[in-house]
Motif scaffolding. Structure first.
Motif, mmCIF file in Angstrom:
data_model
loop_
_atom_site.group_PDB
_atom_site.id
_atom_site.type_symbol
_atom_site.label_atom_id
_atom_site.label_comp_id
_atom_site.label_asym_id
_atom_site.label_seq_id
_atom_site.Cartn_x
_atom_site.Cartn_y
_atom_site.Cartn_z
ATOM 1 N N ARG A 111 17.331 -35.021 -26.868
ATOM 2 C CA ARG A 111 16.491 -35.186 -28.066
ATOM 3 C C ARG A 111 16.719 -34.024 -29.028
ATOM 4 O O ARG A 111 16.830 -32.874 -28.609
ATOM 5 C CB ARG A 111 15.003 -35.209 -27.678
ATOM 6 C CG ARG A 111 14.579 -36.437 -26.901
ATOM 7 C CD ARG A 111 13.062 -36.459 -26.673
ATOM 8 N NE ARG A 111 12.445 -35.159 -26.546
ATOM 9 C CZ ARG A 111 12.169 -34.543 -25.398
ATOM 10 N NH1 ARG A 111 12.469 -35.101 -24.257
ATOM 11 N NH2 ARG A 111 11.584 -33.361 -25.396
ATOM 12 N N ALA A 149 7.647 -27.055 -20.492
ATOM 13 C CA ALA A 149 7.073 -27.754 -21.645
ATOM 14 C C ALA A 149 7.910 -28.960 -22.067
ATOM 15 O O ALA A 149 7.660 -29.546 -23.128
ATOM 16 C CB ALA A 149 6.939 -26.782 -22.819
ATOM 17 N N ARG A 150 8.909 -29.326 -21.266
ATOM 18 C CA ARG A 150 9.811 -30.453 -21.557
ATOM 19 C C ARG A 150 10.498 -30.314 -22.931
ATOM 20 O O ARG A 150 10.644 -31.290 -23.660
ATOM 21 C CB ARG A 150 9.065 -31.771 -21.459
ATOM 22 C CG ARG A 150 8.598 -32.072 -20.048
ATOM 23 C CD ARG A 150 8.052 -33.477 -19.960
ATOM 24 N NE ARG A 150 7.732 -33.782 -18.595
ATOM 25 C CZ ARG A 150 6.493 -33.840 -18.119
ATOM 26 N NH1 ARG A 150 5.472 -33.623 -18.908
ATOM 27 N NH2 ARG A 150 6.288 -34.127 -16.850
ATOM 28 N N ASP A 172 9.414 -28.916 -25.608
ATOM 29 C CA ASP A 172 8.507 -28.881 -26.761
ATOM 30 C C ASP A 172 7.911 -27.483 -26.883
ATOM 31 O O ASP A 172 7.059 -27.091 -26.084
ATOM 32 C CB ASP A 172 7.398 -29.914 -26.588
ATOM 33 C CG ASP A 172 6.423 -29.940 -27.752
ATOM 34 O OD1 ASP A 172 6.674 -29.269 -28.781
ATOM 35 O OD2 ASP A 172 5.402 -30.641 -27.628
ATOM 36 N N ARG A 230 5.808 -26.296 -28.856
ATOM 37 C CA ARG A 230 4.347 -26.342 -29.013
ATOM 38 C C ARG A 230 3.632 -26.555 -27.675
ATOM 39 O O ARG A 230 2.450 -26.287 -27.557
ATOM 40 C CB ARG A 230 3.959 -27.440 -29.993
ATOM 41 C CG ARG A 230 4.305 -27.103 -31.424
ATOM 42 C CD ARG A 230 3.956 -28.250 -32.380
ATOM 43 N NE ARG A 230 4.301 -27.905 -33.743
ATOM 44 C CZ ARG A 230 5.488 -28.079 -34.300
ATOM 45 N NH1 ARG A 230 6.466 -28.620 -33.594
ATOM 46 N NH2 ARG A 230 5.722 -27.720 -35.546
ATOM 47 N N GLY A 231 4.345 -27.009 -26.668
ATOM 48 C CA GLY A 231 3.765 -27.255 -25.353
ATOM 49 C C GLY A 231 3.780 -26.043 -24.431
ATOM 50 O O GLY A 231 3.256 -26.101 -23.320
ATOM 51 N N THR A 277 4.676 -18.564 -28.233
ATOM 52 C CA THR A 277 5.991 -19.151 -27.936
ATOM 53 C C THR A 277 6.702 -18.500 -26.744
ATOM 54 O O THR A 277 7.843 -18.851 -26.450
ATOM 55 C CB THR A 277 6.918 -19.077 -29.152
ATOM 56 O OG1 THR A 277 7.161 -17.704 -29.486
ATOM 57 C CG2 THR A 277 6.320 -19.802 -30.346
ATOM 58 N N TRP A 292 17.451 -30.867 -26.687
ATOM 59 C CA TRP A 292 16.847 -30.698 -25.365
ATOM 60 C C TRP A 292 16.738 -32.062 -24.706
ATOM 61 O O TRP A 292 16.110 -32.960 -25.255
ATOM 62 C CB TRP A 292 15.463 -30.061 -25.479
ATOM 63 C CG TRP A 292 14.963 -29.606 -24.149
ATOM 64 C CD1 TRP A 292 14.238 -30.335 -23.256
ATOM 65 C CD2 TRP A 292 15.212 -28.356 -23.541
ATOM 66 N NE1 TRP A 292 14.008 -29.604 -22.124
ATOM 67 C CE2 TRP A 292 14.598 -28.372 -22.275
ATOM 68 C CE3 TRP A 292 15.889 -27.208 -23.932
ATOM 69 C CZ2 TRP A 292 14.640 -27.297 -21.407
ATOM 70 C CZ3 TRP A 292 15.927 -26.137 -23.062
ATOM 71 C CH2 TRP A 292 15.307 -26.193 -21.818
ATOM 72 N N LEU A 297 10.659 -23.511 -21.531
ATOM 73 C CA LEU A 297 11.014 -24.766 -22.201
ATOM 74 C C LEU A 297 11.091 -25.924 -21.208
ATOM 75 O O LEU A 297 10.671 -27.039 -21.522
ATOM 76 C CB LEU A 297 12.331 -24.621 -22.955
ATOM 77 C CG LEU A 297 12.233 -23.817 -24.247
ATOM 78 C CD1 LEU A 297 13.603 -23.376 -24.718
ATOM 79 C CD2 LEU A 297 11.511 -24.621 -25.315
ATOM 80 N N VAL A 305 15.797 -31.153 -31.540
ATOM 81 C CA VAL A 305 14.689 -30.216 -31.693
ATOM 82 C C VAL A 305 14.813 -29.585 -33.070
ATOM 83 O O VAL A 305 15.881 -29.095 -33.438
ATOM 84 C CB VAL A 305 14.721 -29.113 -30.613
ATOM 85 C CG1 VAL A 305 13.648 -28.063 -30.874
ATOM 86 C CG2 VAL A 305 14.578 -29.712 -29.229
ATOM 87 N N TYR A 338 12.085 -27.148 -35.048
ATOM 88 C CA TYR A 338 10.770 -26.523 -35.011
ATOM 89 C C TYR A 338 10.748 -25.329 -35.963
ATOM 90 O O TYR A 338 11.647 -24.489 -35.927
ATOM 91 C CB TYR A 338 10.479 -26.050 -33.584
ATOM 92 C CG TYR A 338 9.260 -25.178 -33.426
ATOM 93 C CD1 TYR A 338 8.002 -25.732 -33.245
ATOM 94 C CD2 TYR A 338 9.361 -23.790 -33.427
ATOM 95 C CE1 TYR A 338 6.877 -24.936 -33.072
ATOM 96 C CE2 TYR A 338 8.251 -22.984 -33.252
ATOM 97 C CZ TYR A 338 7.015 -23.560 -33.085
ATOM 98 O OH TYR A 338 5.901 -22.774 -32.915
#
Length: 146
Positions: free
Chosen positions: A120, A88-89, A91, A93-94, A138, A117, A85, A122, A124
């Motif tokens: 921000r 992927a900052r 995200d 999906r990242g 994931t 996170w 995580l 989250v 999902y």
């Protein structure tokens, strides 16, 4: 109802959970309200993750846990999940897809992550054809079985 919600939030707080997470998990306030009103009080990264095996319309088998990342704990693969995580900052999906071969057997798995996170919110949710596809996409975030 309010009394039981307060008791539930108190239990989560006693376990060392950030206030935002405690209020959200206890159902005391909606996710957006909890996160926006307490955003400056909690600076830790956390996600409540669930995995539902089977058809979600018929109830399926749902498992969930709290992933805390400052320091990593509360999840069987917390260090791995938090590292992915961070890369992927926050995200999901990242997270880079792992190159694996998965069977084409349809055994749906629906995942959900809610939390915060880096300040921000989250939120999902995604359904995968099977657990192999979920893990490839994931990483350790939804690996709740060890």
């Amino acid at each position: 109802m309010t009394h039981s919600i307060t008791k539930a939030a108190s239990r989560w707080l006693r376990r060392g959970l950030p206030a935002t997470a405690a209020l959200l998990l206890a159902g005391a306030v909606p996710a957006q309200a909890a996160q926006s009103s307490l955003r400056h009080a909690d600076r830790s990264d956390w996600l409540y993750v669930t995995v539902t095996h089977g058809d979600t319309r018929s109830g399926g088998d749902t498992r969930g846990t709290l992933l805390l990342c400052d320091p990593p704990h509360g999840h069987s693969r917390a260090a791995e999940a938090c590292a992915e995580l961070r890369t992927a900052r926050g995200d999901i999906r990242g997270i880079p897809r792992k190159e694996v071969f998965c069977s084409m057997i349809y055994a749906p798995v629906t995942v959900q992550a809610r939390g915060e996170w880096q300040g921000r919110a989250v939120d999902y949710t995604e359904t995968f054809a099977n657990a192999c596809e979920m893990n490839a996409r994931t990483g350790g975030v939804f690996a709740l079985d060890g």
